[in-house]
Design an enzyme around this catalytic site. Structure first.
Site, PDB file in Angstrom:
ATOM      1  N   ASP A  13      73.920 -84.225 -40.610  1.00  0.00           N
ATOM      2  CA  ASP A  13      73.991 -83.603 -39.278  1.00  0.00           C
ATOM      3  C   ASP A  13      74.340 -84.608 -38.184  1.00  0.00           C
ATOM      4  O   ASP A  13      73.955 -84.433 -37.028  1.00  0.00           O
ATOM      5  CB  ASP A  13      72.667 -82.894 -38.920  1.00  0.00           C
ATOM      6  CG  ASP A  13      72.214 -81.968 -40.030  1.00  0.00           C
ATOM      7  OD1 ASP A  13      73.060 -81.212 -40.526  1.00  0.00           O
ATOM      8  OD2 ASP A  13      71.030 -82.017 -40.398  1.00  0.00           O
ATOM      9  N   LYS A  16      79.726 -85.293 -38.363  1.00  0.00           N
ATOM     10  CA  LYS A  16      80.902 -85.699 -39.149  1.00  0.00           C
ATOM     11  C   LYS A  16      82.048 -84.708 -38.993  1.00  0.00           C
ATOM     12  O   LYS A  16      83.216 -85.087 -38.983  1.00  0.00           O
ATOM     13  CB  LYS A  16      80.541 -85.788 -40.643  1.00  0.00           C
ATOM     14  CG  LYS A  16      79.496 -86.825 -40.957  1.00  0.00           C
ATOM     15  CD  LYS A  16      79.093 -86.768 -42.411  1.00  0.00           C
ATOM     16  CE  LYS A  16      78.336 -85.513 -42.783  1.00  0.00           C
ATOM     17  NZ  LYS A  16      77.040 -85.351 -42.154  1.00  0.00           N
ATOM     18  N   GLY A  40      76.731 -78.030 -43.219  1.00  0.00           N
ATOM     19  CA  GLY A  40      77.081 -77.212 -42.058  1.00  0.00           C
ATOM     20  C   GLY A  40      77.798 -78.098 -41.067  1.00  0.00           C
ATOM     21  O   GLY A  40      77.182 -78.940 -40.417  1.00  0.00           O
ATOM     22  N   HIS A  41      79.104 -77.977 -41.014  1.00  0.00           N
ATOM     23  CA  HIS A  41      79.894 -78.831 -40.116  1.00  0.00           C
ATOM     24  C   HIS A  41      80.377 -77.997 -38.929  1.00  0.00           C
ATOM     25  O   HIS A  41      81.065 -76.999 -39.109  1.00  0.00           O
ATOM     26  CB  HIS A  41      81.080 -79.432 -40.882  1.00  0.00           C
ATOM     27  CG  HIS A  41      80.649 -80.362 -41.983  1.00  0.00           C
ATOM     28  ND1 HIS A  41      81.404 -80.639 -43.087  1.00  0.00           N
ATOM     29  CD2 HIS A  41      79.515 -81.077 -42.131  1.00  0.00           C
ATOM     30  CE1 HIS A  41      80.751 -81.488 -43.864  1.00  0.00           C
ATOM     31  NE2 HIS A  41      79.600 -81.773 -43.305  1.00  0.00           N
ATOM     32  N   GLN A 223      76.537 -84.197 -45.866  1.00  0.00           N
ATOM     33  CA  GLN A 223      75.195 -84.811 -45.803  1.00  0.00           C
ATOM     34  C   GLN A 223      75.245 -86.242 -45.244  1.00  0.00           C
ATOM     35  O   GLN A 223      76.165 -86.548 -44.493  1.00  0.00           O
ATOM     36  CB  GLN A 223      74.515 -84.793 -47.186  1.00  0.00           C
ATOM     37  CG  GLN A 223      74.088 -83.404 -47.650  1.00  0.00           C
ATOM     38  CD  GLN A 223      75.190 -82.627 -48.347  1.00  0.00           C
ATOM     39  OE1 GLN A 223      75.915 -83.166 -49.154  1.00  0.00           O
ATOM     40  NE2 GLN A 223      75.303 -81.350 -48.025  1.00  0.00           N
TER      41      GLN A 223
HETATM   42  P1  IMP Z   1      69.966 -79.559 -51.064  1.00  0.00           P
HETATM   43  O1  IMP Z   1      71.153 -80.434 -50.843  1.00  0.00           O
HETATM   44  O2  IMP Z   1      70.154 -78.157 -50.559  1.00  0.00           O
HETATM   45  O3  IMP Z   1      69.484 -79.598 -52.490  1.00  0.00           O
HETATM   46  O4  IMP Z   1      68.763 -80.155 -50.192  1.00  0.00           O
HETATM   47  C1  IMP Z   1      68.204 -81.451 -50.464  1.00  0.00           C
HETATM   48  C2  IMP Z   1      67.844 -82.174 -49.177  1.00  0.00           C
HETATM   49  O5  IMP Z   1      69.042 -82.478 -48.476  1.00  0.00           O
HETATM   50  C3  IMP Z   1      66.986 -81.338 -48.206  1.00  0.00           C
HETATM   51  O6  IMP Z   1      66.131 -82.223 -47.502  1.00  0.00           O
HETATM   52  C4  IMP Z   1      68.007 -80.743 -47.258  1.00  0.00           C
HETATM   53  O7  IMP Z   1      67.452 -80.435 -45.997  1.00  0.00           O
HETATM   54  C5  IMP Z   1      68.986 -81.905 -47.169  1.00  0.00           C
HETATM   55  N1  IMP Z   1      70.342 -81.478 -46.826  1.00  0.00           N
HETATM   56  C6  IMP Z   1      71.254 -80.899 -47.632  1.00  0.00           C
HETATM   57  N2  IMP Z   1      72.394 -80.665 -46.969  1.00  0.00           N
HETATM   58  C7  IMP Z   1      72.205 -81.102 -45.720  1.00  0.00           C
HETATM   59  C8  IMP Z   1      73.045 -81.170 -44.565  1.00  0.00           C
HETATM   60  O8  IMP Z   1      74.212 -80.779 -44.549  1.00  0.00           O
HETATM   61  N3  IMP Z   1      72.460 -81.715 -43.453  1.00  0.00           N
HETATM   62  C9  IMP Z   1      71.202 -82.196 -43.431  1.00  0.00           C
HETATM   63  N4  IMP Z   1      70.394 -82.173 -44.482  1.00  0.00           N
HETATM   64  C10 IMP Z   1      70.893 -81.624 -45.621  1.00  0.00           C
END
Ligand code: IMP
Length: 425
Positions: A13, A16, A40-41, A223
């Site tokens: 977040d 990017k 989420g971009h 991420q």
């Molecule tokens: P997952 O990727 O959905 O398995 O989540 C694993 C961890 O990564 C959790 O703490 C999510 O909140 C975090 N996470 C996954 N995608 C994002 C993102 O795009 N932004 C921020 N945190 C993320």
């Protein structure tokens, strides 16, 4: 060597999407390297705000070819929905191509993500529940279905029949939940696969050909590096490598083809989900950062945890990823503070940690060592050139450059395209 990696240096977040959109103006291709619909971009243009989950953030630049690389996991309903939403707003998505090697997120992956999180109870990872972890687990254990499979109905039928049996056995006997229906799942998948079938190609060949012809390519990570499965705060991480190395692997680009690595860092820290965050602010300062930065998840709506800039974590991600340029985003969020903190170490009972430890108990028990610098206390949202930034902000930027060991080139002072200042003009 014309490839640039754009990666998040914190917990995701960082903005990017916005940076990718801006730099795509000078590129011919944007390749998304990792993650899936968990991302989420947000990109804001004169045509409004676009929230992208799978489609690369270069899509709003009409001349740019967008690519979903082999390292991405594809949730077909999300992708198809996103394409239709973009098309309905007049965005041309016809140039998008998808790696035939990319793995597919299936409904049982989402189900298992949800059930696994429920089983962890108080110790949940806080995943986005999009099935990413189970999909990457299947990829590693060689049970995954790839795009090359789902676009061929007979291959899909054969492979899905094997996988669904073992997944249903797990869902029913381990978690006591209801089995998924093969026919319903199969029919839904072939319908959606039909929509994307013309886009599925060996993208690594297209990417390499473009590099061979000297085209400018951006590799976009999802991420952030603190969520990396190897060097993040395991197990509170995502299931891919949102790093410069992971970018190469996921996009089909060789390390020697990378010209620069742009590390995107917020001017403070945020994190969604579980896991340690020593610089977290649980007071009204943290709440003010959340309000001013509109720090709620793009997809999940979850409030993000907020804190001062964690220079321990940031220095680590900068070093491990060879960050050559920094984009410092959401700087305007700090416009109202008298003083601004930076966490420079984690204080443990008998020593100070200057790196992110493998054993999270150490990080969880740590007290942040904070150094404060005077705030600039003025509105930066209308500033358009680096030299016009307030003196105290320039000093703050200098401090962060010292911690990161890399120059800050871009400064974000608001969500619009025009609010991204390029120090090089
Ligand atoms: P997952 O990727 O959905 O398995 O989540 C694993 C961890 O990564 C959790 O703490 C999510 O909140 C975090 N996470 C996954 N995608 C994002 C993102 O795009 N932004 C921020 N945190 C993320």
């Amino acid at each position: 060597m014309p490839a640039t990696v754009i990666m998040g240096g914190q917990w995701g977040d960082e903005g990017k999407g916005k940076l990718t959109d801006a730099l795509a103006a000078r590129a011919s291709m944007v390749v998304r390297a990792n993650g899936g619909s968990n991302a989420g971009h947000t990109v804001q243009t004169h045509n409004g705000t676009f929230k992208l989950r799978l489609v690369p953030s270069g899509i709003l630049n009409p001349h740019v070819q967008c690519v979903l690389g082999a390292g991405v996991v594809i949730d077909l309903p999300t992708l198809v929905g996103e394409l239709r939403a973009l098309q309905s707003r007049g965005i041309d998505t016809s140039g998008l191509i998808i790696s035939d090697r990319a793995h597919v997120v299936l409904p049982y992956h989402k189900e298992l993500d949800r059930l696994e999180e429920r089983r962890r109870e108080q110790d949940e990872i806080g995943t986005t529940l999009n099935g990413n972890g189970p999909a990457y687990a299947d990829k590693a254990s060689r049970h995954g279905l790839r795009m090359c499979d789902v676009i061929r109905p007979e291959v899909l039928r054969r492979k899905l029949a094997i996988e669904i049996d073992s997944k249903n056995a797990q869902i029913v006997s381990v978690f006591g939940d209801s089995a998924l229906d093969f026919d319903a799942l199969y029919l839904e998948l072939i319908d959606m696969a039909e929509v994307v079938r013309p886009m599925v190609v060996p993208t690594e060949v297209v990417v390499q050909d473009a590099l061979h012809h000297g085209e400018q390519i951006i590799v976009e990570c999802a991420q952030g590096a603190m969520l990396d499965i190897d060097y993040g705060t395991y197990p509170y991480v995502t299931s891919s490598s949102p790093t410069a190395a992971g970018a190469c692997q996921g996009a089909g680009v060789a390390p020697r083809q990378i010209e620069s690595v742009v590390g995107v860092y917020k001017a403070y820290s945020t994190r969604v989900g579980g896991g340690p965050m020593p610089a977290e602010l649980l007071d009204e300062t943290g709440e003010l950062i959340r309000q001013r930065g509109r720090e709620w998840g793009v997809n999940t709506g979850r409030p993000r945890r907020t804190g001062w800039f964690d220079a321990v974590a940031a220095r680590q991600t900068s070093r491990l990823n060879g960050v050559s340029e920094v984009a410092l985003t959401l700087v305007d969020v700090l416009d109202v503070f008298e003083e601004i903190g930076v966490c420079t170490g984690y204080q443990l009972p008998d020593h100070v940690l200057r790196h992110v430890p493998a054993l999270l108990d150490e990080m969880e028990g740590a007290t942040p060592i904070l150094e404060f610098t005077p705030g600039w206390n003025s509105d930066t949202t209308a500033v358009r050139s680096f030299d016009e930034l307030p003196a105290n902000l320039l000093r703050y930027i200098g401090d962060l450059e010292g911690h990161l060991g890399a120059p800050v080139r871009y400064v974000g002072v608001g969500p619009d395209r025009e609010q991204l200042i390029d120090r090089h003009g």
